[in-house]
Every structure is written in C-alpha cells, then in structure tokens.
Design a protein around this motif. Structure first.
Motif, short mmCIF file in Angstrom:
data_model
loop_
_atom_site.label_atom_id
_atom_site.label_comp_id
_atom_site.label_asym_id
_atom_site.label_seq_id
_atom_site.Cartn_x
_atom_site.Cartn_y
_atom_site.Cartn_z
N PHE A 43 -3.20 -21.27 -2.84
CA PHE A 43 -2.33 -20.31 -2.89
C PHE A 43 -2.71 -19.03 -3.88
CE2 PHE A 43 1.66 -18.36 -4.97
CZ PHE A 43 2.59 -18.16 -4.05
N THR A 44 -2.98 -19.21 -4.82
CA THR A 44 -3.69 -18.18 -5.70
C THR A 44 -4.56 -17.41 -5.04
OG1 THR A 44 -3.25 -19.94 -7.54
CG2 THR A 44 -4.21 -18.07 -8.31
N LYS A 45 -5.67 -17.90 -4.76
CA LYS A 45 -6.55 -17.29 -4.14
C LYS A 45 -6.19 -16.34 -2.94
CE LYS A 45 -11.03 -17.80 -2.18
NZ LYS A 45 -11.02 -18.36 -0.86
N ARG A 46 -5.46 -16.78 -2.27
CA ARG A 46 -4.87 -16.18 -0.82
C ARG A 46 -4.08 -15.00 -1.08
NH1 ARG A 46 -3.13 -19.04 4.29
NH2 ARG A 46 -3.22 -17.56 5.70
N PHE A 47 -2.91 -15.34 -2.11
CA PHE A 47 -1.94 -14.29 -2.06
C PHE A 47 -2.20 -13.43 -3.34
CE2 PHE A 47 0.87 -17.45 -0.10
CZ PHE A 47 0.80 -16.98 1.01
N MET A 48 -3.19 -13.73 -4.25
CA MET A 48 -2.95 -12.91 -5.62
C MET A 48 -4.36 -12.32 -6.10
SD MET A 48 -0.39 -15.12 -7.81
CE MET A 48 1.53 -15.37 -7.18
N MET A 49 -5.22 -13.22 -5.61
CA MET A 49 -6.49 -12.74 -6.47
C MET A 49 -7.70 -12.40 -5.47
SD MET A 49 -6.55 -15.26 -9.37
CE MET A 49 -5.86 -15.16 -10.88
N VAL A 102 1.92 -0.04 0.28
CA VAL A 102 1.09 -0.17 1.51
C VAL A 102 -0.14 0.87 1.30
CG1 VAL A 102 2.29 1.70 2.86
CG2 VAL A 102 1.27 0.02 4.14
N GLY A 103 -1.49 0.11 1.69
CA GLY A 103 -2.45 0.93 1.36
C GLY A 103 -2.98 0.92 -0.12
N ASN A 104 -2.17 0.48 -0.88
CA ASN A 104 -2.43 0.22 -2.41
C ASN A 104 -2.84 -1.08 -2.84
OD1 ASN A 104 -2.26 0.66 -5.20
ND2 ASN A 104 0.12 0.67 -5.22
N ILE A 105 -2.05 -2.09 -2.47
CA ILE A 105 -2.37 -3.37 -2.80
C ILE A 105 -2.35 -4.34 -1.74
CG2 ILE A 105 -1.48 -3.22 -5.14
CD1 ILE A 105 1.21 -4.86 -4.13
N GLU A 106 -2.97 -5.54 -1.70
CA GLU A 106 -3.22 -6.52 -0.57
C GLU A 106 -1.71 -6.94 -0.08
OE1 GLU A 106 -6.76 -9.02 0.21
OE2 GLU A 106 -6.82 -8.55 -1.72
N LEU A 107 -1.36 -7.28 1.10
CA LEU A 107 0.13 -7.62 1.48
C LEU A 107 -0.18 -8.90 2.38
CD1 LEU A 107 1.60 -4.13 1.98
CD2 LEU A 107 2.31 -5.80 0.11
N THR A 153 -11.49 -1.40 4.61
CA THR A 153 -10.72 -2.65 4.21
C THR A 153 -9.69 -2.62 3.07
OG1 THR A 153 -12.25 -4.00 3.02
CG2 THR A 153 -12.39 -4.14 5.50
N VAL A 154 -8.53 -2.95 3.14
CA VAL A 154 -7.64 -2.95 1.96
C VAL A 154 -8.36 -3.75 0.65
CG1 VAL A 154 -5.48 -3.28 0.93
CG2 VAL A 154 -5.82 -2.64 3.07
N LYS A 155 -9.01 -4.82 1.03
CA LYS A 155 -9.66 -5.82 0.24
C LYS A 155 -10.63 -5.16 -0.95
CE LYS A 155 -10.45 -10.25 1.07
NZ LYS A 155 -11.34 -11.46 1.84
N ALA A 156 -11.52 -4.24 -0.06
CA ALA A 156 -12.44 -3.61 -0.86
C ALA A 156 -12.03 -2.67 -1.67
CB ALA A 156 -13.62 -3.25 -0.06
N LEU A 157 -10.95 -1.89 -1.10
CA LEU A 157 -10.41 -0.65 -1.66
C LEU A 157 -9.84 -1.18 -2.91
CD1 LEU A 157 -8.82 1.34 1.32
CD2 LEU A 157 -10.46 1.95 -0.34
N ARG A 158 -8.93 -2.42 -2.99
CA ARG A 158 -8.12 -2.98 -3.93
C ARG A 158 -9.07 -3.45 -5.09
NH1 ARG A 158 -4.34 -3.45 -7.63
NH2 ARG A 158 -3.60 -5.39 -8.11
N ARG A 159 -10.30 -3.88 -4.76
CA ARG A 159 -11.24 -4.22 -5.74
C ARG A 159 -11.87 -2.96 -6.53
NH1 ARG A 159 -14.75 -9.13 -5.51
NH2 ARG A 159 -16.19 -8.70 -6.86
#
Ligand SMILES: *Cc1c(COP(=O)(O)O)cnc(C)c1O
Length: 510
Positions: A40-46, A300-305, A398-404
């Motif tokens: 849950f943690t990994k998927r949704f938050m981190m 949107v486009g700022n954090i992972e959703l 990718t949002v993931k890399a951008l968020r990082r």
C-alpha cells in the motif's frame, strides 16, 4: 529488492517521528489500515520518493565537491546529473527583456526568466505550434473532410489523445474524458453525484477552497433549494495554523459522514500547496456512504495519482497548469468505472451518444456508459492540438521520474531558504521567510508558499522586476513552483540569490 528494502527502511526511520502523509499513524481508527502495508505504502505514497532526503543529497554533493551546500557548484552539479534536463529544450522559456514588469537596469536582458509559475500557467511546448498548424492546414485544404481524416480526425480528436492522460491520473482510458473547462466539468459531475436527501444533504470541502470550487458548491446547493450555510460544511485549519490536519478531516467525516452526500476536496491546495491524503479521505468517506471527488487542478502533472486504485468516485482537472496546454485548455474528468452504468450525466448532448449511431440523427439516445457519456459538444480541435503536444512530453518523461526530480528540486529550494532564513533568526530582527507549505515531502508537490512577515519591501514587485515570474497572495505572500519539466537547479539557486539581494542588498554585491 534489497534496494527497495533499504529505501523503505531509510524512509521509515526518517519519517518515524513525523506525521506520515498527514496522518498520525497511531490514530487511524476509522478504516482498517493501521500501518499501511508495504505494498500500500509503496504503491500509493512512495513510488517516486528518492532513497535520500533532499537536504542529505545537497549536503552529500557539497561534501563531494568540497564546497558549502549553498555554493553555486552544487546547483550546477545537480543539473549535470539531472536525467530530465533535456526536457527544458522542449519548451519556450520567456526571456527577461520580454517580461512586462522587468527593470532592464537590474538584469541581463538576453537571459532566460526564472519561471516559477508553472503551477498557474505552464510554459508552451514547442510542438504546439506544429500540431495547431497541422490542423489549420487540414481545415484550409479539405474543410469538412477533416472531421474523419488525418492524424486527429476532429470528431474523435479528444479520443485520439485520451490514452495519454491515463498514466498521469492513474485511471483506465474509459474512466477519463477530455472536455470543457474545469469549472464546467465540476458542475457537470456534481449534477450527477450530488443527490441530496433530507438526511444526507451536505457537501464537505476544505477552507479557502479555490473561489470557483466554492461558488460551484454554493450554486449546486442553491440549485437544490438548500440552505448554503447549513449544507456547505467547510473544514478549517486549527486556530493559528495554516494547514489542515488529516486527523481533523477524518474526525469530521467520522462524526458527520451520515449527513454528507459528497466530499469535494482539492488534491493539492492551490494556496498552501498541501497535498490532501486522497486515498485516506476516499476510504473514510466511502465507509460513511459519501461520494468522494477531487479537484486535481494543482495535483495533475505535479504528483502521482492513482484515481482508479484509490477508488475515487469522480475527479476533474484543468490542463493549463502543470500540464502546459495553454490558458483555457481542454480540461479532464474522471468517473470511476464502478459507476459506468449507474451514475448518468444529468445533461446530455449529441456527443453523449455512441459514435457508431451518432450520425444517424434519429434522436434516440444511445448513451455511452461512463465518463465519455458526459460529453455534450464536439471537441474543440485547436485545444486538442495543444494538449496533444503537452501530453506527449509527459508520456516521454513519466510522472514518476518527474516527481522524483521535483522532490529534490523543491527540497533544494527549501534547503536554501531555511539555511538563510530559518526561524531562529526571528529573535534577532533579521528578515524572515516563512514557508507555509508542509515540509514533509509526502505532503507537498512542486510549490512552496512563502511569506515575509517582517519585510517592508514588496517582495513580489521586487522579484518581478528582476525576472522572477511567480504570483502574489495578499498581503505579502508569494507562491513559487519550480517545475521539474523545465526548471533547473540553477533556477532555484538564482532565485534564492535574488531573494537575498532584495532582503539584504549589502550582502550580495554583484
Ligand atoms: C485553476 C483552478 C480552477 C480554474 O477553473 P477553470 O474552470 O479552469 O477556469 C478551478 N479550481 C481550482 C482548484 C483551480 O486551481
């Protein structure tokens, strides 16, 4: 695997004495998640949380370079190592000389502006012009044949690009529709999801919601003949605080949930930059029988959703902020697939009708199930073009890399501000810079909201004269958002240097 475990351990240690995503972990009795499971943690938050806190990265790099963490070399090094830095070239970056409030005696006119207002209006992707011209040419050359020919047949223009949105919001293609503007979409969704009864008639929202959202809720209540004061349940921060506490939100849901029809929160608050814990609010609200929807304008486009997996009932967003589609760009809406056949649009038009028989014109509505059925008009072709160009960039980045990157970029900004203007300096009469935005990386996106309590200067004006594009909030607050797609660590460095040159003119002589 080892790597993931290490990351988790490190994070859990550093987060152990802080509020995790806004929830005191020992105080989550309203739903069955005590400590989130690892998945849950990994998927949704981190997912995109880097293995090291930003301040540690800054210090580590400074040590490696044998310099102070505030040294320019740190910024240059971070840019050099940034795997996303080439995306800056995909955008037009405004030049100092073209900015209306610029004071040419204070800047080098040919330099790029420090554009920190992508949370309000994203920059123009260079490809927009190409795509718009393609459709203008098509219109010029073949007129009405353009409806069903070419790269983006106009009838299905929105459908051609909707697939590019799904990873950005974490939804199935069928759950998303691109149409209208954000406020219009919120109205349309509320018309279907807000069905008050004598027992369940309230709409729950956060204090100081964006004016449009506030008015939308007011007018939706009035549309049903309800008393706005009684039915609009606004959660305010505690006295003397700027941010909402998750435990307070959950408490209101627990206590008053039976009378709440719809919970309508923003995903990221436009003013404070605070992320609201969407999965937890959704879970708590639905456990009480409420529909839960989010305005994702600043998310949107700022954090992972992960709208689908979180089970969010509905959501809407605009595309001209972090998504860079241009002012008034084509907005989005989400209706969870579990509602595809049960929640219907209150207002329909010809584009609510199945494509296969739409042009039979027999006036027997064959409603498209789910989000697409909420469309009323044919899609605005020119807006499809600009959104197309911008969404392609997101697919590549990718949002993931951008968020990082974003966590580090905003973390670097916070590090520098805290270094120069931390609270303990308030005892001396030194000028202070207060960051209202949460300091926990899980509770904020790109944006930091700054106030200048004992400064006499008009910081916004002073920064604008020097080519920092940001925005002002009365009386003396500003919002700054380094955006990972086109802002650099050096932008952040230059911004803080300018801030200091305004606050302490003597200390930074050029
Ligand atoms: C930007 C924003 C809007 C703007 O609405 P439009 O219909 O696109 O003009 C609405 N709500 C929130 C929360 C916003 O941040």
């Amino acid at each position: 695997m080892v790597c993931v475990t290490m990351t988790m351990k490190k994070l859990l240690t550093v987060t152990s004495n802080r509020i995790f995503f806004g929830i005191h972990m020992e105080k989550v009795p309203t739903f069955n998640v005590k400590l989130p499971s690892r998945s849950f943690t990994k998927r949704f938050m981190m997912e995109s949380v880097p293995p090291e806190l930003p301040a540690d990265t800054v210090r580590r790099i400074a040590a490696e370079l044998n310099c102070h963490p505030t040294d320019q070399r740190v910024a240059l090094h971070l840019d050099e190592e940034d795997k996303l830095r080439h995306f800056r070239d995909y955008f037009y970056i405004p030049k100092m000389q073209d900015l209306p409030p610029i004071d040419l005696s204070l800047v080098n006119k040919d330099e790029n502006a420090i554009y920190f207002v992508g949370n309000s209006l994203g920059l123009q992707p260079k490809l927009v012009k190409t795509y718009v011209e393609e459709e203008l040419d098509k219109w010029a050359k073949i007129g009405a044949y353009g409806h069903d020919t070419g790269k983006r047949p106009w009838i299905t223009g929105d459908e051609c690009i909707v697939g590019l949105m799904k990873d950005i919001v974490g939804a199935n293609e069928k759950e998303i529709v691109l149409m209208n503007g954000l406020s219009v979409n919120l109205h349309l969704l509320m018309l279907s999801f807000f069905k008050p009864t004598s027992k369940r008639y309230k709409i729950l929202l956060e204090a100081k919601a964006f004016p449009s959202d506030h008015y939308i809720i007011e007018s939706q209540l009035q549309l049903h003949g309800l008393n706005v004061e009684k039915s609009m349940r606004i959660i305010k921060p505690r006295q003397g605080e700027d941010l909402l506490r998750m435990e307070d939100i959950l408490e209101v849901i627990e206590k008053e949930g039976d009378s709440i029809a719809v919970i309508m929160f923003s995903g990221v608050h436009f003013y404070t930059g605070q992320i609201f814990n969407m999965p937890a609010i959704t879970k708590a609200g639905q456990a009480k029988g409420c529909f839960v929807g989010f305005d994702l304008a600043h998310a949107v486009g700022n954090i992972e959703l992960h709208l689908h997996d979180w089970g969010v009932d509905f959501a809407c967003w605009c595309s001209y902020k972090y998504l860079n589609s241009g002012a008034g760009g084509l907005a989005g809406a989400f209706v969870h697939e579990k509602h595809a056949y049960t929640i219907k649009p209150a207002l329909v038009g010809w584009f609510s009708h199945e494509l296969s028989t739409r042009f039979k014109m027999d006036n027997k509505l064959k409603l498209i199930p789910g989000a697409s059925g909420f469309r009323i008009s044919n899609p605005p072709m020119l807006l499809v073009c600009s959104l197309h160009a911008s969404l392609e960039i997101f697919r590549e980045a990718t949002v993931k890399a951008l968020r990082r990157k974003s966590i580090l970029l905003t973390g670097y900004l916070e590090y520098l501000i805290k270094h120069y203007y931390s609270k303990d300096k308030s005892e001396t009469k030194e000028p202070m810079v207060i960051i209202i935005t949460p300091s926990h990386i899980e509770q904020r996106g790109c944006q930091l909201t700054l106030t200048f309590p004992n400064s006499e200067k008009n910081m916004f004006e002073e920064l604008s004269k020097r080519g920092v594009v940001c925005d002002k909030r009365e009386p003396n607050g500003i919002r700054v958002a380094p955006v990972p797609l086109y802002n650099s660590f050096h932008d952040v460095y230059k911004f803080v240097r300018l801030l200091t040159s305004i606050i302490h003119p003597a200390k930074t002589k050029n």
